[in-house]
Write an enzyme that holds these catalytic residues in place. Structure first.
Site, PDB file in Angstrom:
ATOM      1  N   LYS A  19     -86.533   0.647  -9.251  1.00  0.00           N
ATOM      2  CA  LYS A  19     -86.340   1.839 -10.079  1.00  0.00           C
ATOM      3  C   LYS A  19     -85.494   1.467 -11.291  1.00  0.00           C
ATOM      4  O   LYS A  19     -84.387   0.956 -11.160  1.00  0.00           O
ATOM      5  CB  LYS A  19     -85.646   2.945  -9.271  1.00  0.00           C
ATOM      6  CG  LYS A  19     -85.259   4.179 -10.134  1.00  0.00           C
ATOM      7  CD  LYS A  19     -84.692   5.330  -9.304  1.00  0.00           C
ATOM      8  CE  LYS A  19     -84.137   6.452 -10.185  1.00  0.00           C
ATOM      9  NZ  LYS A  19     -83.553   7.571  -9.414  1.00  0.00           N
ATOM     10  N   ASP A  65     -78.731   4.038 -12.964  1.00  0.00           N
ATOM     11  CA  ASP A  65     -79.959   4.439 -12.288  1.00  0.00           C
ATOM     12  C   ASP A  65     -81.100   3.426 -12.460  1.00  0.00           C
ATOM     13  O   ASP A  65     -82.224   3.669 -12.045  1.00  0.00           O
ATOM     14  CB  ASP A  65     -80.374   5.831 -12.774  1.00  0.00           C
ATOM     15  CG  ASP A  65     -81.024   6.669 -11.687  1.00  0.00           C
ATOM     16  OD1 ASP A  65     -80.898   6.305 -10.509  1.00  0.00           O
ATOM     17  OD2 ASP A  65     -81.669   7.681 -12.033  1.00  0.00           O
ATOM     18  N   LYS A  98     -78.508  17.634 -15.027  1.00  0.00           N
ATOM     19  CA  LYS A  98     -77.406  17.406 -14.098  1.00  0.00           C
ATOM     20  C   LYS A  98     -76.134  18.052 -14.647  1.00  0.00           C
ATOM     21  O   LYS A  98     -75.975  18.126 -15.867  1.00  0.00           O
ATOM     22  CB  LYS A  98     -77.139  15.896 -13.962  1.00  0.00           C
ATOM     23  CG  LYS A  98     -78.123  15.131 -13.115  1.00  0.00           C
ATOM     24  CD  LYS A  98     -77.663  13.690 -12.967  1.00  0.00           C
ATOM     25  CE  LYS A  98     -78.696  12.850 -12.227  1.00  0.00           C
ATOM     26  NZ  LYS A  98     -78.902  13.268 -10.835  1.00  0.00           N
ATOM     27  N   ARG A 116     -88.681   8.865  -7.901  1.00  0.00           N
ATOM     28  CA  ARG A 116     -89.860   8.709  -7.048  1.00  0.00           C
ATOM     29  C   ARG A 116     -91.149   8.755  -7.861  1.00  0.00           C
ATOM     30  O   ARG A 116     -92.164   8.193  -7.458  1.00  0.00           O
ATOM     31  CB  ARG A 116     -89.838   9.778  -5.947  1.00  0.00           C
ATOM     32  CG  ARG A 116     -89.902  11.192  -6.457  1.00  0.00           C
ATOM     33  CD  ARG A 116     -89.463  12.213  -5.422  1.00  0.00           C
ATOM     34  NE  ARG A 116     -87.996  12.254  -5.263  1.00  0.00           N
ATOM     35  CZ  ARG A 116     -87.367  13.058  -4.407  1.00  0.00           C
ATOM     36  NH1 ARG A 116     -88.055  13.878  -3.624  1.00  0.00           N
ATOM     37  NH2 ARG A 116     -86.056  13.032  -4.325  1.00  0.00           N
TER      38      ARG A 116
HETATM   39  N1  BES Z   1     -80.562   9.075  -9.705  1.00  0.00           N
HETATM   40  C1  BES Z   1     -80.453  10.172  -8.827  1.00  0.00           C
HETATM   41  C2  BES Z   1     -79.842   9.804  -7.470  1.00  0.00           C
HETATM   42  C3  BES Z   1     -78.423   9.281  -7.517  1.00  0.00           C
HETATM   43  C4  BES Z   1     -77.370  10.151  -7.348  1.00  0.00           C
HETATM   44  C5  BES Z   1     -78.167   7.936  -7.686  1.00  0.00           C
HETATM   45  C6  BES Z   1     -76.066   9.678  -7.387  1.00  0.00           C
HETATM   46  C7  BES Z   1     -76.864   7.464  -7.716  1.00  0.00           C
HETATM   47  C8  BES Z   1     -75.819   8.331  -7.564  1.00  0.00           C
HETATM   48  C9  BES Z   1     -81.830  10.784  -8.571  1.00  0.00           C
HETATM   49  O1  BES Z   1     -82.731  10.677  -9.624  1.00  0.00           O
HETATM   50  C10 BES Z   1     -81.629  12.241  -8.333  1.00  0.00           C
HETATM   51  O2  BES Z   1     -81.189  12.905  -9.226  1.00  0.00           O
HETATM   52  N2  BES Z   1     -81.966  12.708  -7.127  1.00  0.00           N
HETATM   53  C11 BES Z   1     -81.817  14.084  -6.788  1.00  0.00           C
HETATM   54  C12 BES Z   1     -83.100  14.535  -6.150  1.00  0.00           C
HETATM   55  C13 BES Z   1     -83.200  16.027  -5.979  1.00  0.00           C
HETATM   56  C14 BES Z   1     -83.300  16.698  -7.329  1.00  0.00           C
HETATM   57  C15 BES Z   1     -84.412  16.347  -5.142  1.00  0.00           C
HETATM   58  C16 BES Z   1     -80.645  14.184  -5.834  1.00  0.00           C
HETATM   59  O3  BES Z   1     -80.466  13.294  -4.996  1.00  0.00           O
HETATM   60  O4  BES Z   1     -79.885  15.125  -5.943  1.00  0.00           O
HETATM   61 ZN    ZN Z   2     -82.462   9.083 -10.881  1.00  0.00          ZN
HETATM   62 MN    MN Z   3     -82.511  12.220 -11.064  1.00  0.00          MN
END
Ligand code: BES
Ligand code: ZN
Ligand code: MN
Length: 501
Positions: free
Chosen positions: A263, A286, A275, A349
């Site tokens: 990724k 990321d 966010k 994803r």
């Molecule tokens: N990049 C984030 C996940 C992440 C969070 C990596 C903190 C490192 C530290 C990912 O793209 C994300 O935002 N995931 C969401 C998914 C949700 C919206 C279904 C999450 O985990 O909150």
């Molecule tokens: Zn992400």
């Molecule tokens: Mn994200």
């Protein structure tokens, strides 16, 4: 980069600025770990001093001593291992961490020597790794670098095995792992105004030119033509378009083929599902999966490991521009499956779906993906352990074992099938999010949809490693791990590929 030398000189003869020794502790009694080249009077003096000052011998506890008899270096640093007994082969990680903590704390030093516990060449390798992993610093963005924040310039590893071929090979391997891991750390630490899909691809091309790794880059037009709805959809809200970078390492002797998908979201704002400000601060990390993938391929090529590896770096920036992807959009992925977009912050994803589709087309023996995919993985396991999910118990165990061999912690998680139906969509093949609980598993079940079949009509063995926690250290440094990018995953991927020869 820190230079590494092996020596079998004793501590009275070796000229260095600092000598690093290790300690262990049992029943409140803290004493030196036996090491090559340390005289009995030196050991007695230090043991008495450790007792007098109440040293605990714990990992990350370092004690500075001066005027130690039998040591030519003006300063001795004793670093705790938390071990009770003399180190065994299974204690390599404690040794790496203890040496790493000491060397990390010695920034600005010219020459540090570390005495290896026991005659083992493998332990000499662990000491070398700990020292080089701990020596890292990222100073590229300081206008006036301070000498006191520069990594130790030279490390001498004192071992009775110094002249053996096995110790030399272990030291060479330590250098390769440290240099490639540092490259991954540098990529992740680089600010996102400078690291975006195009510049990431350029850095990879430059780094790997003249090596045995071939690099090819697909630009946005080629991606659109190849129906890469994941990469295109996520990348379309950014002024800086997406890229898919393919790395090929194909040594002649190879009989097995490992595919790696990383990724590479160079910044994750969340997209329109923005966010909160505090969650965005570290989102340059990321792309740590893609960084680990490229670093691992470089390491395998330098080590000459006889396994073929093809890696796919899925690079995009997740932004909120006027063309940004919307919740409700439906996109078609490279393998033809359609996806209804629900939350634009679940972007990882989507880009990984295209990468996995490409990886499946070459029908490797196994495909590994590595991604900072879900906050849920951090909720489950904390920030020092990666989650591993797989469609194949054997492949998953091989990954967890490979990781533990190199001191990276991973834990198996279940692909709970009941979380798949909540992803059913009214309009497309499926949605990319589902049930609110178990987000780490939902994300993995989504990725599984993009793993193809092999010639026998069975799904290709696939291992998913969620590194959202361990990729980036927002807390204080510890052991050989700095604050910021950790380079987590490089060593696990190398070790896994080695186990698949
Ligand atoms: N990049 C984030 C996940 C992440 C969070 C990596 C903190 C490192 C530290 C990912 O793209 C994300 O935002 N995931 C969401 C998914 C949700 C919206 C279904 C999450 O985990 O909150
Ligand atoms: Zn992400
Ligand atoms: Mn994200």
């Amino acid at each position: 980069m820190t230079t590494l030398t092996l020596t079998d000189k004793d501590t009275a003869a070796l000229k260095a600025d600092v000598l690093v020794l290790l300690s262990r502790t049992s029943d409140g009694d803290t004493r030196l770990v036996t090491a090559h080249g340390v005289a009995a009077e030196t050991e007695e003096h230090i043991n008495a001093t450790l007792a007098a000052i109440g040293a605990k011998g714990r990992l990350n506890e370092t004690t500075k001593l001066t005027g130690v008899p039998g040591v030519s270096a003006p300063l001795v640093v004793v670093s705790g291992t938390s071990l009770e007994d003399e180190p065994q082969a299974s204690d390599h990680e404690s040794i790496r961490q203890a040496v790493g903590a000491a060397i990390r704390g010695l920034k600005g030093t010219q020459h540090a020597a570390v005495a290896v516990p026991g005659p083992s060449s493998e332990l000499a390798g662990a000491v070398a790794e700990g020292a080089l992993f701990g020596a890292y610093a990222f100073n590229a963005y300081r206008s006036a670098p301070k000498p006191s924040s520069e990594p130790v310039a030279k490390v001498s590893v004192i071992s009775s095995a110094a002249r053996t071929a096995a110790a030399k090979a272990a030291a060479k391997r330590a250098e390769v792992l440290a240099e490639t891991q540092a490259f991954a750390r540098d990529l992740v630490n680089t600010p996102p105004n400078d690291l975006y899909p195009e510049s990431f691809a350029d850095k990879v091309k430059k780094r790997l030119s003249g090596t045995k790794v071939k690099v090819s880059v697909m630009e946005e037009r080629a991606l659109a033509k190849a129906n890469c709805g994941g990469l295109i959809g996520v990348g379309q809200g950014s002024a800086r378009p997406p890229r898919l970078v393919t790395l090929t390492y194909a040594p002649e002797k190879a009989t097995r083929h490992v595919a790696i998908v990383g990724k590479g979201i160079t910044f994750d704002s969340g997209g329109l599902c923005l966010k909160p400000a505090t969650s965005m601060i570290t989102m340059k990390c990321d792309m740590a999966g893609a960084a680990a993938a490229v670093a691992a391929v470089e390491a395998l090529a330098r080590l000459g490991t006889p396994v073929a590896v093809t890696a796919y770096l899925c690079l995009a920036e997740n932004m909120t521009g006027s063309n940004a992807q919307r919740p409700g959009d439906v996109v078609t992925m490279h393998n033809g499956k359609t996806v209804e977009i629900i939350n634009t912050d679940a972007e990882g994803r989507l880009v990984m779906a295209d990468g996995l589709s490409f990886a499946s087309e070459i029908t490797p023996d196994v495909v590994v993906d590595i991604a900072t995919l879900t906050g849920a993985a951090m909720m489950a396991l904390g920030v020092r352990t990666a989650a591993v999910l797989s469609n194949n118990d054997d492949a998953r165990e091989r990954m967890v074992t490979a990781a533990s061999r190199v001191g990276e912690r991973q834990w198996a998680m279940p692909l709970a099938e009941e979380l798949r139906p909540p992803m059913d969509s009214q309009v497309a093949d499926f949605k990319h999010t589902g049930e609110k609980h178990g987000g780490m598993i939902t994300a993995a079940l989504f990725l599984r949809e993009f793993v193809g079949d092999n010639a026998d009509g069975e799904q290709i063995p696939w291992v998913h490693v969620d590194i959202a926690g361990p990729a980036f250290n927002s807390d204080g440094a510890h052991g050989y791990t700095p604050t910021g990018a950790t380079g987590y995953g490089v060593r696990s991927l190398v070790s896994f590929a080695e186990a698949n020869v």
